[in-house]
Design a protein around this motif. Sequence first.
Motif, PDB file in Angstrom:
ATOM      1  N   LEU A 122      -1.917  -8.632   3.345  1.00 23.69           N
ATOM      2  CA  LEU A 122      -2.024  -7.386   2.425  1.00 23.69           C
ATOM      3  C   LEU A 122      -0.312  -7.027   2.370  1.00 23.69           C
ATOM      4  N   CYS A 182      -9.354  -4.146   0.069  1.00 23.23           N
ATOM      5  CA  CYS A 182      -7.854  -3.915  -0.009  1.00 23.23           C
ATOM      6  C   CYS A 182      -7.522  -3.380  -1.399  1.00 23.23           C
ATOM      7  N   HIS A 183      -8.012  -4.210  -2.250  1.00 28.42           N
ATOM      8  CA  HIS A 183      -7.695  -3.720  -3.851  1.00 28.42           C
ATOM      9  C   HIS A 183      -8.292  -2.460  -4.101  1.00 28.42           C
ATOM     10  N   THR A 222     -10.661  -8.714   1.041  1.00 28.70           N
ATOM     11  CA  THR A 222      -9.637  -8.667  -0.126  1.00 28.70           C
ATOM     12  C   THR A 222     -10.148  -7.582  -1.011  1.00 28.70           C
ATOM     13  N   ALA A 243      -2.811  -8.397  -2.355  1.00 24.41           N
ATOM     14  CA  ALA A 243      -3.654  -8.871  -1.212  1.00 24.41           C
ATOM     15  C   ALA A 243      -4.586  -9.879  -1.653  1.00 24.41           C
TER      16      ALA A 243
END
Length: 139
Positions: free
Chosen positions: A98, A63-64, A60, A78
């Motif tokens: 996502l 993703c950010h 996670t 996400a």
Amino acid sequence: MIFSRMTVAAGLMTAVALGLTINLSQGTKSMADEAKSQMLIHNVYFTLKDGTPENTQKLTDACHKYLKDHPGVIFFAAGPLVQELDRPVNVRDFHVGLHVIFKTKNDHDVYQTAATHLKFIEENKPTWDKVRVFDTYSK
């Protein structure tokens, strides 16, 4: 100059026909043209090889870090599966979702080859058991 009714009527019919032709040609769009003007919604669901809370948080966070700030992104989110939602209709075979909404398909296409997107894949792919992608258009 004197015009007969027939000449005036023929002229009016020609003008109307030309007007309809112009309106029809301007109003006709192919599905491909229509798609180009729509947002593209990119949903990705990651199933991890080892779906511990720590690994889920790590993906996670990645993703950010890598996928959030790309040109043409209208919305980004996400996060992990919501554990407490366990109804028969809930799909639960993933760890991280996502969700990216792009202004256009072209923005999505540029994102696919962006260095940070490729870096995200390179760093995280070894942890994935399965990845599913659902892309849709929306107005």
